[in-house]
Design a protein around this motif. Structure first.
Motif, mmCIF file in Angstrom:
data_model
loop_
_atom_site.group_PDB
_atom_site.id
_atom_site.type_symbol
_atom_site.label_atom_id
_atom_site.label_comp_id
_atom_site.label_asym_id
_atom_site.label_seq_id
_atom_site.Cartn_x
_atom_site.Cartn_y
_atom_site.Cartn_z
ATOM 1 N N CYS A 1 0.858 -1.185 0.000
ATOM 2 C CA CYS A 1 0.000 0.000 0.000
ATOM 3 C C CYS A 1 0.893 1.233 0.000
ATOM 4 O O CYS A 1 2.092 1.146 0.244
ATOM 5 C CB CYS A 1 -0.936 0.024 1.204
ATOM 6 N N GLU A 2 0.295 2.378 -0.283
ATOM 7 C CA GLU A 2 1.058 3.621 -0.378
ATOM 8 C C GLU A 2 0.946 4.477 0.871
ATOM 9 O O GLU A 2 1.621 5.490 0.988
ATOM 10 C CB GLU A 2 0.588 4.420 -1.598
ATOM 11 N N ARG A 3 0.114 4.049 1.797
ATOM 12 C CA ARG A 3 -0.042 4.853 3.001
ATOM 13 C C ARG A 3 0.657 4.169 4.176
ATOM 14 O O ARG A 3 1.070 3.016 4.096
ATOM 15 C CB ARG A 3 -1.533 5.059 3.325
ATOM 16 N N ASN B 1 -4.994 -4.515 2.749
ATOM 17 C CA ASN B 1 -3.671 -4.361 2.146
ATOM 18 C C ASN B 1 -2.895 -5.665 2.291
ATOM 19 O O ASN B 1 -2.735 -6.178 3.401
ATOM 20 C CB ASN B 1 -2.899 -3.221 2.834
ATOM 21 N N THR C 1 -6.434 -4.863 -2.308
ATOM 22 C CA THR C 1 -6.644 -3.701 -3.171
ATOM 23 C C THR C 1 -5.809 -3.817 -4.440
ATOM 24 O O THR C 1 -4.631 -4.142 -4.390
ATOM 25 C CB THR C 1 -6.256 -2.421 -2.427
ATOM 26 N N CYS D 1 -5.688 -2.033 -8.778
ATOM 27 C CA CYS D 1 -6.157 -0.940 -9.623
ATOM 28 C C CYS D 1 -6.878 -1.455 -10.853
ATOM 29 O O CYS D 1 -6.350 -2.315 -11.573
ATOM 30 C CB CYS D 1 -4.977 -0.070 -10.032
ATOM 31 N N GLY E 1 -1.914 -2.946 -4.790
ATOM 32 C CA GLY E 1 -1.349 -2.014 -3.826
ATOM 33 C C GLY E 1 -1.925 -0.616 -3.856
ATOM 34 O O GLY E 1 -1.653 0.183 -2.968
ATOM 35 N N HIS E 2 -2.704 -0.299 -4.890
ATOM 36 C CA HIS E 2 -3.354 1.011 -4.936
ATOM 37 C C HIS E 2 -4.646 0.899 -5.737
ATOM 38 O O HIS E 2 -4.825 -0.023 -6.530
ATOM 39 C CB HIS E 2 -2.436 2.070 -5.563
ATOM 40 N N GLU F 1 -7.613 3.050 -8.275
ATOM 41 C CA GLU F 1 -7.459 3.907 -9.449
ATOM 42 C C GLU F 1 -7.360 5.390 -9.102
ATOM 43 O O GLU F 1 -6.826 6.181 -9.882
ATOM 44 C CB GLU F 1 -8.594 3.671 -10.446
ATOM 45 N N LYS G 1 -5.394 6.607 -7.114
ATOM 46 C CA LYS G 1 -3.983 6.876 -6.845
ATOM 47 C C LYS G 1 -3.098 6.337 -7.974
ATOM 48 O O LYS G 1 -1.896 6.148 -7.786
ATOM 49 C CB LYS G 1 -3.562 6.226 -5.522
ATOM 50 N N CYS G 2 -3.664 6.096 -9.131
ATOM 51 C CA CYS G 2 -2.953 5.446 -10.228
ATOM 52 C C CYS G 2 -2.191 6.457 -11.086
ATOM 53 O O CYS G 2 -2.788 7.401 -11.622
ATOM 54 C CB CYS G 2 -3.933 4.653 -11.091
ATOM 55 N N GLU G 3 -0.879 6.242 -11.232
ATOM 56 C CA GLU G 3 -0.057 7.129 -12.051
ATOM 57 C C GLU G 3 -0.467 7.053 -13.524
ATOM 58 O O GLU G 3 -0.413 8.063 -14.236
ATOM 59 C CB GLU G 3 1.420 6.751 -11.903
#
Length: 231
Positions: A45-47, A102, A195, A197, A204-205, A207, A209-211
Motif C-alpha cells: 500500500c502507499e499509506r 492491504n 486492493t 487498480c 497495492g493502490h 485507481e 492513486k494510479c499514475e
C-alpha cells in the motif's frame, strides 16, 4: 540494555559456532528469539500502516500456538519473530494475508543478508483456473497444485498456488486451444485478493492513486480490470 538496531540486521555464522542464531529483544523481557524462525514483510500500500493496530490484528488472524513478536525494522518494513518454526510455516503456507485490505508480502530472513536487501516484491496466492501448471507459470511461478480440489463433484475450476510479482499487472485470462483445435478463453480468479487498480491492474493502490490514470489526457472511463478477478 539498549534497543537493537534492526535496520542493519544480518545473520552470519561465527567460526566454530554450532548452527542456530538468536537475538535479544528487551521490550517484553529478556527473551531470545531464533532468527531462523523470523519473517520480514511489508504491506502492499502507499499509506502508512497503523503499527499498533496491525500488531494486534495479525496474531489474532494467525493464532500461533507459541506466539509471535512483531517489530518495525524500518519505516514500512516489519519483522515477525515466531517462537516455533511450525507457527512460521503455517503463516507462510496459509497466505496471502491482509490488514485493512492491504496485502502482506512475506519472505524468510536469510543468512548473511541484511533486512533492507531482502526483496519484497512477490506474493504467493491461490488462483482458480481450468488448466494446469503451464497456465500457473503464465500467471507467475507455479508453487503447488491443490489435489484436494479434485474431490468435489461440482468442481468447475483448478486451484493452483502461484508466486506473483506485485510490480506487474494481474493476468486476467488467456487463450488456450482445446482438444478439438478450437481456441477458448480461460479466466483467472484470485483468492484473498486485496486492493488493486482497475486501470493498470497492479496491486497495492486503487485507481484514484494510479499514475497511469493521472498521465492520461482524458480519462475515457474504460477499465481492463474489474472485481471479477476476486474469487
Amino acid at each position: 540494555m539498549a534497543h537493537p538496531n534492526l535496520e542493519g540486521l544480518s545473520l552470519h555464522e561465527e567460526e566454530g559456532e554450532v548452527e542456530g542464531f538468536s537475538f535479544d529483544f528487551d521490550e517484553e523481557g529478556d527473551e531470545q528469539v531464533d532468527l531462523r524462525w523470523c519473517l520480514v514483510g511489508r504491506f502492499l500500500c502507499e499509506r502508512v500502516i497503523h503499527f499498533n493496530s496491525m500488531k494486534v490484528r495479525m496474531p489474532d488472524l494467525w493464532r500461533p500456538m507459541k506466539g509471535v513478536t512483531i517489530k518495525e525494522a524500518k519505516a514500512g518494513t516489519f519483522l515477525f519473530l515466531f517462537a516455533h518454526p511450525l507457527d512460521m510455516e503455517a503463516v507462510l503456507n496459509g497466505g496471502p494475508w491482509t490488514f485493512d485490505n492491504n496485502m502482506l508480502l512475506l519472505e524468510r530472513v536469510q543468512l548473511g543478508m541484511q533486512i533492507e536487501q531482502i526483496p519484497l516484491f512477490h506474493a504467493t496466492m491461490w488462483v482458480q483456473e481450468k488448466m494446469g501448471k503451464d497456465l500457473a507459470n503464465y500467471i507467475g511461478t507455479f508453487v503447488e497444485y491443490d489435489k484436494n480440489n479434485n474431490t468435489s463433484f461440482w468442481r468447475e475450476y483448478m486451484r493452483v498456488r502461484v508466486k506473483i510479482d506485485v510490480r506487474k499487472p494481474l493476468k486476467k485470462d488467456t487463450k488456450v486451444k482445446n482438444k478439438e483445435g478450437e481456441w477458448c478463453t480461460v479466466n483467472f480468479k484470485y483468492e484473498k485478493l486485496g486492493t488493486f487498480c482497475f486501470v493498470c491492474g497492479i496491486m497495492g493502490h486503487a485507481e484514484n492513486k494510479c499514475e497511469v490514470r493521472f498521465s492520461m489526457e482524458q480519462d475515457d472511463c474504460k477499465r481492463e480490470w474489474s472485481s471479477n478477478l476476486k474469487a
